[in-house]
Design a protein around this motif. Structure first.
Motif, short mmCIF file in Angstrom:
data_model
loop_
_atom_site.label_atom_id
_atom_site.label_comp_id
_atom_site.label_asym_id
_atom_site.label_seq_id
_atom_site.Cartn_x
_atom_site.Cartn_y
_atom_site.Cartn_z
N SER A 102 0.82 -1.21 0.00
CA SER A 102 0.00 0.00 0.00
C SER A 102 0.85 1.26 0.00
N ALA A 103 2.02 1.21 0.66
CA ALA A 103 2.89 2.40 0.72
C ALA A 103 3.47 2.73 -0.65
N GLU A 107 2.78 6.05 -2.96
CA GLU A 107 3.88 6.89 -3.43
C GLU A 107 3.74 7.23 -4.91
N SER A 108 3.22 6.29 -5.70
CA SER A 108 3.10 6.52 -7.15
C SER A 108 1.74 7.08 -7.55
N LEU A 109 0.83 7.27 -6.58
CA LEU A 109 -0.56 7.62 -6.90
C LEU A 109 -0.67 8.98 -7.59
N LYS A 358 -5.12 7.69 3.18
CA LYS A 358 -4.38 8.67 2.41
C LYS A 358 -4.65 8.53 0.92
N ILE A 359 -4.86 7.30 0.45
CA ILE A 359 -5.20 7.09 -0.96
C ILE A 359 -6.54 7.75 -1.28
N VAL A 391 -12.41 1.35 6.67
CA VAL A 391 -12.00 2.63 6.09
C VAL A 391 -13.10 3.18 5.20
N ALA A 392 -13.73 2.32 4.41
CA ALA A 392 -14.82 2.76 3.54
C ALA A 392 -15.96 3.36 4.35
#
Length: 446
Positions: A102-103, A107-109, A358-359, A391-392
């Protein structure tokens, strides 16, 4: 006189240090540019003008994972969207990367959102966090900032290059064995066939992969990687009786390479020999070379070990692993995976939840709707399997409950032997996602 000499030496030292720093910065920039070029070359095409773009982000469950690319769930989702909503054109982009945690995804999101400008993002991540701990220390030590600086240092390309060079000098080369008295082709020719064979295997071209591996073995019967590749072909094509001796041959030729133990264990599990499969995985962990394999391979092997172990076998597996993990601190998190109530296990769960939040926030800041999904097989991520729904609910985003959708269904028709979805399983995931996407887009279009 001494002070003058001291000053001259200090000046030379500072000049040399500055020069070295400039060289390292230049090398870091060059490596990053090369990495950027490779990623752009390998990535899917950017946004299709006029289409509704759906980004599918995740790990091996989103990637094809040993299946032909059209059999992954994103391509099936695109076909299903066109059939379900013929009035609109869709482009579903598969950005799943096997082993991506997930990290790394987070980072690339930003770059992915800028590149594709999607209309909706579908996220399925968290399983790889158990064997790729990139970002974990930063999460644990976020308050002090030490972990984040450590992660930044570890992510420098020059540091990674230095680590690879050190590992290479500290161990024997891992290329196929070619005897000096062999008049056959060079190592490069052999490695090219083996490399092409694994690429064909990844595309699901099993006949081509087998042909390439057999060609390599005709040229050098002691090519351990070719034997391992042939064993993997047998695993994917159901020829377990033929594949087990091939994997055992690979292990005899190269007993420090852990990948062949994983292949052998998979074949044994497919034949229903669970105890033998667990023994093969444990033996691979005990014999595998840290210098040659590195932490990632060991974590992947442990991850597969826990997938194979039944609940009643976990205590026995943990006892076998304690001495091994005590000497390899980077593997300690796996002992926590054996205890669903452990603090460490729930720290992994918290880490996944933190990155998911964070996403969602990053996508929302660009006005892009997000849908979170969970895994159809909870054994991949231990206690973290429920964080997606939590989270949702917390952030009020749509949620696809794949886990519930697969409950009560037989395993064989929907899953591969390693726990990933097969074609039918991916079709069911795609159907679940399609319903959620059309509902979200329907609201936004009204």
């Amino acid at each position: 006189m001494k002070s003058v000499r001291w000053r001259v030496l200090m000046e030379r030292f500072l000049v040399a240090s500055l020069g070295l720093l400039c060289c390292l910065l230049a090398l870091e920039a060059a490596l990053r540019l090369l990495n950027l070029f490779e990623r752009q070359r390998d990535e899917a095409p950017s946004r299709d003008s006029g289409a509704t773009v759906v980004l599918c982000l995740g790990d091996s469950y989103t990637d094809n994972c040993g299946l032909p690319a059209p059999h992954a769930y994103p391509p099936q989702l695109e076909d299903l969207l066109h059939r379900s909503d013929p009035g609109h054109r869709y482009q579903v982009v598969n950005l799943g990367r096997s082993g991506q945690n997930s990290a790394t995804l987070l980072e690339s999101l930003e770059g992915q959102l800028h590149r594709y400008r999607p209309d909706i993002v579908l996220v399925l991540t968290g399983s790889a966090n158990h064997f790729d701990l990139t970002g974990y220390q930063a999460f644990l030590q976020a308050d002090s900032g030490f972990g984040r600086w450590r992660e930044r240092l570890d992510n420098l390309r020059v540091v990674k290059l230095a680590r690879l060079l050190w590992q290479g000098s500290a161990s024997n080369p891992a290329s196929p064995v070619v005897r000096q008295d062999d008049p056959g082709p060079s190592r490069q020719a052999l490695s090219r066939r083996v490399r092409d064979g694994f690429q064909a295997l990844g595309r699901g071209s099993y006949d081509s992969a087998e042909r390439l591996f057999r060609q390599a073995l005709l040229l050098n019967e002691r090519d351990a990687e070719a034997w391992n590749g042939l064993a993997q072909v047998c695993s994917w094509t159901g020829r377990y009786e033929e594949g087990i001796p091939a994997a055992q041959k690979s292990i005899r030729l190269d007993p420090a390479r852990v990948r062949a133990y994983a292949t052998l264990a998979r074949l044994q599990a497919q034949k229903g020999h669970r105890q033998q499969a667990l023994e093969s995985l444990l033996t691979g962990l005990e014999r595998g070379s840290d210098q040659r394999e590195g932490p990632w391979e060991k974590r992947a092997l442990l991850d597969y070990l826990f997938q194979q172990a039944e609940t009643q076998e976990l205590a026995w597996v943990a006892e076998r692993l304690r001495a091994l993990i005590a000497s390899r601190p980077y593997l300690h998190v796996y002992l926590a995976s054996l205890d669903p109530g452990s603090t460490e296990e729930f720290r992994i769960s918290d880490w996944v939840a933190h990155d998911l939040e964070k996403i969602v926030v990053t996508c929302r800041s660009r006005g892009v709707p997000v849908i979170l999904m969970n895994y159809p097989n909870s054994r991949f991520i231990g206690a973290a399997w429920s964080v997606h729904e939590k989270v949702a609910h917390k952030l009020s985003v749509p949620f696809v409950d794949n886990f519930q959708a697969f409950q009560g269904l037989p395993v064989e028709p929907f899953f591969q032997p390693d726990g990933h979805c097969n074609v039918r399983g991916n079709q069911r995931v795609a159907a679940n996602a399609c319903t959620a996407i059309l509902e979200v887009l329907g609201r936004s279009r009204n």
